[in-house]
Design a protein around this motif. Sequence first.
Motif, mmCIF file in Angstrom:
data_model
loop_
_atom_site.group_PDB
_atom_site.id
_atom_site.type_symbol
_atom_site.label_atom_id
_atom_site.label_comp_id
_atom_site.label_asym_id
_atom_site.label_seq_id
_atom_site.Cartn_x
_atom_site.Cartn_y
_atom_site.Cartn_z
ATOM 1 N N VAL A 31 0.833 -1.200 0.000
ATOM 2 C CA VAL A 31 0.000 0.000 0.000
ATOM 3 C C VAL A 31 0.869 1.252 0.000
ATOM 4 N N MET A 32 1.949 1.251 0.791
ATOM 5 C CA MET A 32 2.837 2.412 0.833
ATOM 6 C C MET A 32 3.483 2.670 -0.539
ATOM 7 N N ILE A 33 3.807 1.595 -1.244
ATOM 8 C CA ILE A 33 4.344 1.762 -2.599
ATOM 9 C C ILE A 33 3.249 2.289 -3.517
ATOM 10 N N ASP A 34 2.044 1.747 -3.374
ATOM 11 C CA ASP A 34 0.920 2.195 -4.200
ATOM 12 C C ASP A 34 0.675 3.693 -4.055
ATOM 13 N N VAL A 35 0.690 4.185 -2.813
ATOM 14 C CA VAL A 35 0.321 5.583 -2.567
ATOM 15 C C VAL A 35 1.474 6.546 -2.799
ATOM 16 N N GLY A 36 2.676 6.037 -3.079
ATOM 17 C CA GLY A 36 3.784 6.894 -3.481
ATOM 18 C C GLY A 36 4.751 7.290 -2.387
ATOM 19 N N LEU A 37 4.745 6.578 -1.260
ATOM 20 C CA LEU A 37 5.632 6.953 -0.161
ATOM 21 C C LEU A 37 7.104 6.889 -0.558
ATOM 22 N N SER A 49 5.201 -9.704 -9.576
ATOM 23 C CA SER A 49 5.331 -11.124 -9.329
ATOM 24 C C SER A 49 4.028 -11.807 -9.031
ATOM 25 N N THR A 50 2.963 -11.033 -8.868
ATOM 26 C CA THR A 50 1.777 -11.668 -8.362
ATOM 27 C C THR A 50 0.571 -11.554 -9.251
ATOM 28 N N GLY A 51 0.636 -10.746 -10.279
ATOM 29 C CA GLY A 51 -0.509 -10.665 -11.153
ATOM 30 C C GLY A 51 -1.569 -9.713 -10.686
ATOM 31 N N GLY A 52 -1.303 -8.824 -9.755
ATOM 32 C CA GLY A 52 -2.293 -7.868 -9.310
ATOM 33 C C GLY A 52 -2.524 -6.812 -10.358
ATOM 34 N N THR A 53 -3.716 -6.219 -10.360
ATOM 35 C CA THR A 53 -4.014 -5.188 -11.337
ATOM 36 C C THR A 53 -3.421 -3.861 -10.961
ATOM 37 N N GLY A 54 -3.248 -3.633 -9.703
ATOM 38 C CA GLY A 54 -2.348 -2.599 -9.212
ATOM 39 C C GLY A 54 -2.726 -1.165 -9.350
ATOM 40 N N THR A 55 -2.943 -0.622 -10.525
ATOM 41 C CA THR A 55 -2.963 0.820 -10.633
ATOM 42 C C THR A 55 -4.221 1.363 -11.261
ATOM 43 N N GLY A 56 -5.281 0.703 -11.134
ATOM 44 C CA GLY A 56 -6.523 1.225 -11.674
ATOM 45 C C GLY A 56 -6.463 1.317 -13.171
ATOM 46 N N THR A 57 -6.766 2.483 -13.734
ATOM 47 C CA THR A 57 -6.834 2.634 -15.176
ATOM 48 C C THR A 57 -5.493 2.472 -15.840
ATOM 49 N N GLY A 58 -4.412 2.693 -15.110
ATOM 50 C CA GLY A 58 -3.099 2.560 -15.723
ATOM 51 C C GLY A 58 -2.615 1.145 -15.820
ATOM 52 N N ALA A 59 -3.334 0.179 -15.295
ATOM 53 C CA ALA A 59 -2.814 -1.175 -15.199
ATOM 54 C C ALA A 59 -2.894 -1.945 -16.476
ATOM 55 N N ASP A 60 -3.597 -1.433 -17.483
ATOM 56 C CA ASP A 60 -3.734 -2.188 -18.718
ATOM 57 C C ASP A 60 -2.739 -1.761 -19.775
ATOM 58 N N PRO A 64 3.644 8.766 -12.494
ATOM 59 C CA PRO A 64 3.262 9.884 -11.635
ATOM 60 C C PRO A 64 1.772 10.182 -11.652
ATOM 61 N N ASN A 65 1.045 9.537 -12.560
ATOM 62 C CA ASN A 65 -0.392 9.776 -12.658
ATOM 63 C C ASN A 65 -1.233 8.578 -12.234
ATOM 64 N N ARG A 66 -0.616 7.604 -11.569
ATOM 65 C CA ARG A 66 -1.387 6.420 -11.219
ATOM 66 C C ARG A 66 -2.482 6.766 -10.214
ATOM 67 N N SER A 67 -3.575 6.061 -10.316
ATOM 68 C CA SER A 67 -4.767 6.426 -9.558
ATOM 69 C C SER A 67 -4.631 6.164 -8.070
ATOM 70 N N THR A 68 -3.638 5.365 -7.665
ATOM 71 C CA THR A 68 -3.494 5.032 -6.243
ATOM 72 C C THR A 68 -2.681 6.051 -5.461
ATOM 73 N N LEU A 69 -2.075 7.022 -6.149
ATOM 74 C CA LEU A 69 -1.257 8.013 -5.443
ATOM 75 C C LEU A 69 -2.109 8.821 -4.466
ATOM 76 N N ARG A 70 -1.519 9.125 -3.300
ATOM 77 C CA ARG A 70 -2.190 9.937 -2.300
ATOM 78 C C ARG A 70 -1.231 11.035 -1.822
ATOM 79 N N PRO A 71 -0.915 12.024 -2.690
ATOM 80 C CA PRO A 71 0.081 13.051 -2.316
ATOM 81 C C PRO A 71 -0.321 13.860 -1.093
ATOM 82 N N LYS A 72 -1.616 14.089 -0.891
ATOM 83 C CA LYS A 72 -2.047 14.870 0.272
ATOM 84 C C LYS A 72 -1.838 14.111 1.583
ATOM 85 N N LEU A 73 -1.679 12.798 1.491
ATOM 86 C CA LEU A 73 -1.492 11.975 2.686
ATOM 87 C C LEU A 73 -0.033 11.543 2.855
ATOM 88 N N TYR A 74 0.861 12.182 2.086
ATOM 89 C CA TYR A 74 2.254 11.734 2.104
ATOM 90 C C TYR A 74 2.840 11.773 3.507
#
Length: 483
Positions: free
Chosen positions: A72-78, A249-260, A276-286
């Motif tokens: 999750v931390m990687i997903d949100v951009g930490l 390594s796991t086959g997760g879809t990962g990034t919403g619209t960017g995953a395809d 930098p535009n992936r949908s899982t980023l949470r810059p306000k919560l960094y």
Amino acid sequence: MLTILGFAMIATFLVLIMTKKMSPIAALVLIPALFCVAVGQGAQLGDYVIEGVGNLAPTAAMLMFAIVYFGVMIDVGLFDPIVRGILKFCQADPMRIVVGTAVLAAIVSLDGDGSTTFMITVSAMYPLYKRLKMSLVVMTGVAATANGVMNTLPWGGPTARAATALKLDASEIFVPMIPALAMGLLAVFVLAYVLGRRERKRLGMLTLDEALARKPEPEPETVSAGTGTGGEDRLRKATTAGSASASASTGGTGTGTGADADPADGDDDAFQGLDPNRSTLRPKLYWFNAGLTIALLTAMIMELMPIPVLFLLGAALALTVNFPHMPDQRARIAAHADNVLNVSGMVFAAAVFTGVLTGTGMVESMADWVVGAVPEAMGPHMAIVTGLLSLPLTYFMSNDGFYFGVLPVLAEAGAAHGVSPLEIARASLAGQALHMSSPLVPAVYVLVGMAKVEFGDHTRFTVKWAVLTSLVVLGAGILFGIM
């Protein structure tokens, strides 16, 4: 007899996985089961397995929730700023990429958790290695060896075990070892430079534009230990560092619209492994995520709660705050589910191996044989003997087995010849660079699984370099008078 059968079981396991005759998870289960019967204790197999599972269950739980949390931390951009800095340094130069792998693995290893280190390192570096057609075992070998050296931090495990086993203060063991460990880390960086030069010579130097024009190599038909084949098609679609912890390594879809998107057709950001535009980023919560991670690591170091409990709470809080809507939470959990299942499954398979080794008395018998084989004349040099023995013993045994089973015997033998327990404890840390590639270390399956490298290939490539690094640590300790 138990000694012979114990070594034979380990040798059989290693030969079968290195020659790819069996998958690690099958070998971890079937080989010890057969040897348990051969020992004449087949009726107790169930008890040994249950005991082994019970002993490793906290480790499995820790890995499960650590994967979710740091995924999750990687997903949100930490970790994006760190990754960007490393990748900016690397450009498209194979030598810089290998050195960058070592630097990134060493930095992230400061948290004391191998699985975290490997998740972040592979997430960041995998796209570069694939695009440039670099050897993936170079990446896994350098990352594992760097993490092995850093694993000696007091909160990493081995130092705390040595201190507990010998009733010493962890700081008295670790602080004098810093110069020797620094030499070991320097050896890893030199190794990375040499391997990187070799990759540069093999592949040549490219500009970034030339690298982007390359098509990455197709994914292998089969994946390594810790990765299921069902996610292979989806693996090819992973584009972001945020999804890499699950998708690489796991086959997760990962990034919403960017995953395809196919990374072969991506832009510079796709090549760099960061979207930098992936949908899982949470810059306000960094800063919230940074503070939560620091608090989590601080609580781990201070041992405020058991580590599995801390990661369980941390994962739940991270999911709730970053993804307050239930569908988004389910998507994040699903993105990392394959990695969680494969790694935890491997841990429980390893529980069969360790349960049989311990329950049948093989570990104790092997340890007694090794200690008894030390010549009496080597008594005054027991620190050096301990350092040399730590290489094979921490590879073939768990850290618990070595530090709580063997180390006290070595310390007692050394004390009879006037060797300080502190020297014995410090010498026992020398083999950790090799230990991190042991088939009994759960985190190594995270590494090879995410990198899609066969465990046998990783072992063949890494062991010689890890042994060399461990000997550098031991030699530096002797040179500096630490042991």
